[in-house]
Scaffold this motif. Sequence first.
Motif, PDB file in Angstrom:
ATOM      1  N   ILE A 150       0.862  -1.176   0.000  1.00 36.74           N
ATOM      2  CA  ILE A 150       0.000   0.000   0.000  1.00 36.74           C
ATOM      3  C   ILE A 150       0.901   1.230   0.000  1.00 36.74           C
ATOM      4  CG2 ILE A 150      -1.797   1.289   1.195  1.00 36.74           C
ATOM      5  CD1 ILE A 150      -2.631  -1.409   2.509  1.00 36.74           C
ATOM      6  N   LEU A 151       0.802   2.011  -1.050  1.00 31.11           N
ATOM      7  CA  LEU A 151       1.550   3.261  -1.173  1.00 31.11           C
ATOM      8  C   LEU A 151       0.611   4.390  -0.797  1.00 31.11           C
ATOM      9  CD1 LEU A 151       3.696   5.257  -2.234  1.00 31.11           C
ATOM     10  CD2 LEU A 151       2.814   4.825  -4.530  1.00 31.11           C
ATOM     11  N   LEU A 152       0.923   5.087   0.273  1.00 27.24           N
ATOM     12  CA  LEU A 152       0.117   6.209   0.744  1.00 27.24           C
ATOM     13  C   LEU A 152       0.979   7.459   0.680  1.00 27.24           C
ATOM     14  CD1 LEU A 152      -2.276   6.396   3.684  1.00 27.24           C
ATOM     15  CD2 LEU A 152      -0.404   8.016   3.614  1.00 27.24           C
ATOM     16  N   THR A 153       0.457   8.518   0.081  1.00 29.71           N
ATOM     17  CA  THR A 153       1.184   9.783   0.027  1.00 29.71           C
ATOM     18  C   THR A 153       0.220  10.947   0.180  1.00 29.71           C
ATOM     19  OG1 THR A 153       2.788  11.126  -1.195  1.00 29.71           O
ATOM     20  CG2 THR A 153       1.108   9.982  -2.496  1.00 29.71           C
ATOM     21  N   ASP A 154       0.756  12.045   0.681  1.00 29.18           N
ATOM     22  CA  ASP A 154      -0.045  13.257   0.814  1.00 29.18           C
ATOM     23  C   ASP A 154       0.529  14.390  -0.029  1.00 29.18           C
ATOM     24  OD1 ASP A 154       2.236  13.916   2.201  1.00 29.18           O
ATOM     25  OD2 ASP A 154       1.203  14.659   3.972  1.00 29.18           O
ATOM     26  N   GLY A 155       1.268  14.028  -1.064  1.00 29.61           N
ATOM     27  CA  GLY A 155       1.829  15.097  -1.876  1.00 29.61           C
ATOM     28  C   GLY A 155       2.507  14.632  -3.138  1.00 29.61           C
ATOM     29  N   ASP A 156       2.936  15.609  -3.907  1.00 27.07           N
ATOM     30  CA  ASP A 156       3.708  15.364  -5.118  1.00 27.07           C
ATOM     31  C   ASP A 156       5.147  15.067  -4.739  1.00 27.07           C
ATOM     32  OD1 ASP A 156       1.747  15.958  -7.173  1.00 27.07           O
ATOM     33  OD2 ASP A 156       1.877  18.047  -6.517  1.00 27.07           O
ATOM     34  N   ASN A 157       5.870  14.436  -5.663  1.00 28.60           N
ATOM     35  CA  ASN A 157       7.315  14.290  -5.505  1.00 28.60           C
ATOM     36  C   ASN A 157       7.923  15.684  -5.405  1.00 28.60           C
ATOM     37  OD1 ASN A 157       8.053  11.465  -5.614  1.00 28.60           O
ATOM     38  ND2 ASN A 157       7.280  11.460  -7.707  1.00 28.60           N
ATOM     39  N   THR A 158       8.716  15.926  -4.351  1.00 26.25           N
ATOM     40  CA  THR A 158       9.289  17.260  -4.169  1.00 26.25           C
ATOM     41  C   THR A 158      10.788  17.268  -3.935  1.00 26.25           C
ATOM     42  OG1 THR A 158       8.841  17.201  -1.793  1.00 26.25           O
ATOM     43  CG2 THR A 158       7.169  18.241  -3.209  1.00 26.25           C
ATOM     44  N   LYS A 161       5.126  -4.285  -9.556  1.00 26.84           N
ATOM     45  CA  LYS A 161       4.125  -5.130 -10.217  1.00 26.84           C
ATOM     46  C   LYS A 161       4.785  -6.300 -10.946  1.00 26.84           C
ATOM     47  CE  LYS A 161       2.148  -1.242 -11.813  1.00 26.84           C
ATOM     48  NZ  LYS A 161       1.209  -0.331 -12.499  1.00 26.84           N
ATOM     49  N   ALA A 162       5.950  -6.057 -11.554  1.00 31.08           N
ATOM     50  CA  ALA A 162       6.674  -7.136 -12.248  1.00 31.08           C
ATOM     51  C   ALA A 162       7.143  -8.206 -11.265  1.00 31.08           C
ATOM     52  CB  ALA A 162       7.867  -6.557 -13.013  1.00 31.08           C
ATOM     53  N   ALA A 163       7.340  -7.825 -10.004  1.00 34.30           N
ATOM     54  CA  ALA A 163       7.750  -8.779  -8.971  1.00 34.30           C
ATOM     55  C   ALA A 163       6.570  -9.588  -8.439  1.00 34.30           C
ATOM     56  CB  ALA A 163       8.453  -8.050  -7.826  1.00 34.30           C
ATOM     57  N   GLY A 164       5.376  -9.348  -8.976  1.00 40.70           N
ATOM     58  CA  GLY A 164       4.201 -10.097  -8.545  1.00 40.70           C
ATOM     59  C   GLY A 164       3.546  -9.552  -7.287  1.00 40.70           C
ATOM     60  N   ILE A 165       3.834  -8.328  -6.938  1.00 46.59           N
ATOM     61  CA  ILE A 165       3.257  -7.695  -5.754  1.00 46.59           C
ATOM     62  C   ILE A 165       2.053  -6.862  -6.192  1.00 46.59           C
ATOM     63  CG2 ILE A 165       3.677  -6.035  -3.885  1.00 46.59           C
ATOM     64  CD1 ILE A 165       6.699  -6.819  -4.170  1.00 46.59           C
ATOM     65  N   THR A 166       0.924  -7.047  -5.538  1.00 48.85           N
ATOM     66  CA  THR A 166      -0.266  -6.260  -5.821  1.00 48.85           C
ATOM     67  C   THR A 166      -0.105  -4.905  -5.149  1.00 48.85           C
ATOM     68  OG1 THR A 166      -1.616  -8.261  -5.938  1.00 48.85           O
ATOM     69  CG2 THR A 166      -2.777  -6.172  -5.616  1.00 48.85           C
ATOM     70  N   LEU A 167      -0.220  -3.837  -5.935  1.00 49.30           N
ATOM     71  CA  LEU A 167       0.050  -2.488  -5.437  1.00 49.30           C
ATOM     72  C   LEU A 167      -1.224  -1.660  -5.367  1.00 49.30           C
ATOM     73  CD1 LEU A 167       2.047  -0.258  -4.624  1.00 49.30           C
ATOM     74  CD2 LEU A 167       2.529   0.088  -7.056  1.00 49.30           C
ATOM     75  N   PRO A 205      -6.688   0.298 -11.829  1.00 50.37           N
ATOM     76  CA  PRO A 205      -7.252   1.593 -11.423  1.00 50.37           C
ATOM     77  C   PRO A 205      -8.219   1.509 -10.244  1.00 50.37           C
ATOM     78  CG  PRO A 205      -7.231   1.423 -13.801  1.00 50.37           C
ATOM     79  CD  PRO A 205      -6.827   0.064 -13.271  1.00 50.37           C
ATOM     80  N   SER A 206      -8.881   0.349 -10.059  1.00 50.83           N
ATOM     81  CA  SER A 206      -9.792   0.194  -8.921  1.00 50.83           C
ATOM     82  C   SER A 206      -9.036   0.088  -7.597  1.00 50.83           C
ATOM     83  CB  SER A 206     -10.678  -1.034  -9.113  1.00 50.83           C
ATOM     84  OG  SER A 206      -9.897  -2.221  -9.029  1.00 50.83           O
ATOM     85  N   MET A 207      -7.720  -0.042  -7.666  1.00 50.51           N
ATOM     86  CA  MET A 207      -6.893  -0.146  -6.462  1.00 50.51           C
ATOM     87  C   MET A 207      -6.263   1.195  -6.097  1.00 50.51           C
ATOM     88  SD  MET A 207      -5.149  -3.799  -7.187  1.00 50.51           S
ATOM     89  CE  MET A 207      -6.123  -5.287  -7.242  1.00 50.51           C
ATOM     90  N   TYR A 208      -6.749   2.257  -6.710  1.00 47.51           N
ATOM     91  CA  TYR A 208      -6.342   3.628  -6.391  1.00 47.51           C
ATOM     92  C   TYR A 208      -7.448   4.257  -5.560  1.00 47.51           C
ATOM     93  CZ  TYR A 208      -6.166   8.686  -7.061  1.00 47.51           C
ATOM     94  OH  TYR A 208      -6.171  10.042  -6.854  1.00 47.51           O
ATOM     95  N   PHE A 209      -7.071   4.930  -4.465  1.00 40.95           N
ATOM     96  CA  PHE A 209      -8.030   5.573  -3.576  1.00 40.95           C
ATOM     97  C   PHE A 209      -7.674   7.043  -3.426  1.00 40.95           C
ATOM     98  CE2 PHE A 209      -8.097   1.139  -2.709  1.00 40.95           C
ATOM     99  CZ  PHE A 209      -9.420   0.842  -2.482  1.00 40.95           C
ATOM    100  N   ASN A 210      -8.659   7.902  -3.652  1.00 45.67           N
ATOM    101  CA  ASN A 210      -8.489   9.340  -3.519  1.00 45.67           C
ATOM    102  C   ASN A 210      -9.169   9.776  -2.233  1.00 45.67           C
ATOM    103  OD1 ASN A 210      -7.783  11.980  -4.170  1.00 45.67           O
ATOM    104  ND2 ASN A 210      -9.717  12.323  -5.237  1.00 45.67           N
ATOM    105  N   VAL A 211      -8.386  10.086  -1.212  1.00 47.13           N
ATOM    106  CA  VAL A 211      -8.904  10.465   0.097  1.00 47.13           C
ATOM    107  C   VAL A 211      -8.843  11.986   0.214  1.00 47.13           C
ATOM    108  CG1 VAL A 211      -8.560  10.229   2.583  1.00 47.13           C
ATOM    109  CG2 VAL A 211      -8.151   8.267   1.084  1.00 47.13           C
ATOM    110  N   THR A 212      -9.969  12.608   0.501  1.00 46.29           N
ATOM    111  CA  THR A 212     -10.033  14.073   0.500  1.00 46.29           C
ATOM    112  C   THR A 212      -9.817  14.704   1.880  1.00 46.29           C
ATOM    113  OG1 THR A 212     -12.436  13.977   0.709  1.00 46.29           O
ATOM    114  CG2 THR A 212     -11.518  14.116  -1.531  1.00 46.29           C
ATOM    115  N   SER A 213      -9.725  13.886   2.923  1.00 45.20           N
ATOM    116  CA  SER A 213      -9.410  14.397   4.260  1.00 45.20           C
ATOM    117  C   SER A 213      -8.699  13.290   5.029  1.00 45.20           C
ATOM    118  CB  SER A 213     -10.672  14.832   5.002  1.00 45.20           C
ATOM    119  OG  SER A 213     -11.414  13.699   5.388  1.00 45.20           O
TER     120      SER A 213
END
Length: 178
Positions: free
Chosen positions: A86-94, A122-128, A148-156
Amino acid sequence: QPHDVADTAPTTSATRYRGVRCDNSGLATVQPLTTNFSSLRATINAMQPVGTTNITIGVQAGLAVMSSGLPFAETSPSPDVLRYMILLTDGDNTESRYVPFSNTAAAPLMDPRTQTACGAVKAAGITLFTVRVINGNQNLLRACATNPSMYFNVTSSGGIGDAFKAITSMIKRMRLSV
């Protein structure tokens, strides 16, 4: 580069892990996989925001933790074990040591590295799964997810728990269908 987007064992100065040259000594140390939840909670609770984001190095570190190579040899990938990230971020690459530009100029130069790192996961067989909290490049994070269904847009920040519940539900369904 190119070791910033791959699961290359740190054997030479060229492949040494990127944190060796990090300007911010306040970053948390990567936690190897463990079933010691007290240790995991302590690591998470000790994390402090520092105001910059490098999604690529987080993805690469996650890939290293989930492989059986050094320096994190705790994982034993087998066809019977499903792996999820699970990749969670609150910003752009900076900020990156490879991109000596201002924060606003960094993302367009760093985002392709992030895409490559996500491809390696993903090539390593890991679900991201990817979770964007308030800020960040939606297109990049949607493309990084296995689907794309494994992307979550959290607004708060209050919505993070709901995203993790949805991810847990998806993982349960995947495990039952395999």
